[in-house]
Design a protein around this motif. Structure first.
Motif, PDB file in Angstrom:
ATOM      1  N   LYS A  42      10.686  13.432   6.176  1.00 13.86           N
ATOM      2  CA  LYS A  42      10.050  14.737   6.035  1.00 13.86           C
ATOM      3  C   LYS A  42      10.080  15.152   4.571  1.00 13.86           C
ATOM      4  O   LYS A  42      10.843  14.626   3.782  1.00 13.86           O
ATOM      5  N   SER A  56       2.387  12.005   2.416  1.00 13.44           N
ATOM      6  CA  SER A  56       1.998  12.768   3.600  1.00 13.44           C
ATOM      7  C   SER A  56       0.524  12.546   3.914  1.00 13.44           C
ATOM      8  O   SER A  56       0.138  12.375   5.073  1.00 13.44           O
ATOM      9  N   ILE A  98       1.198  17.729  12.088  1.00 13.64           N
ATOM     10  CA  ILE A  98       1.397  17.028  10.817  1.00 13.64           C
ATOM     11  C   ILE A  98       0.454  17.603   9.752  1.00 13.64           C
ATOM     12  O   ILE A  98       0.867  17.876   8.624  1.00 13.64           O
TER      13      ILE A  98
END
Length: 107
Positions: A42, A56, A98
């Motif tokens: 994360k 990401s 997400i």
């Protein structure tokens, strides 16, 4: 008429079973995504680095590709004790989460 209807239902069931992927096929399809997630986990803190945001973005692209393939193969979202759990709607929800997290932290 009943015989025709029964034959059509049997054929449809057979076609659906033929298009359903095995648990092993579905898990193999997910493996690259899991590896990417394991390497990233994360974003760090409230201010991710540009590298975090780039990773990401890569994860979103990879998961989007996986989602299309998994939905097409009628894969479960997960397998617990060999039992199918969820499917396309759970993948769509996860992708939306997400993307939302990415947009909140990287934009």
């Amino acid at each position: 008429m009943r015989l025709v209807l029964a034959a059509l239902l049997t054929m449809t069931a057979g076609l659906n079973a033929a298009h359903a992927a095995t648990q092993q096929q579905c898990e193999a399809l997910l493996k690259p995504v899991e590896e990417k997630v394991a390497g990233f986990q994360k974003m760090r803190g409230d201010k991710p680095t540009p590298q975090d945001c780039a990773r990401s973005s890569e994860l979103i692209k990879l998961y989007t590709s996986y989602q299309k393939q998994a939905d097409g193969m009628n894969c479960a979202f997960a397998y617990v004790g060999g039992q199918k759990i969820g499917g396309a709607s759970e993948r769509a929800d996860l992708l939306a989460d997400i993307k939302q997290a990415h947009n909140e932290k990287c934009r």
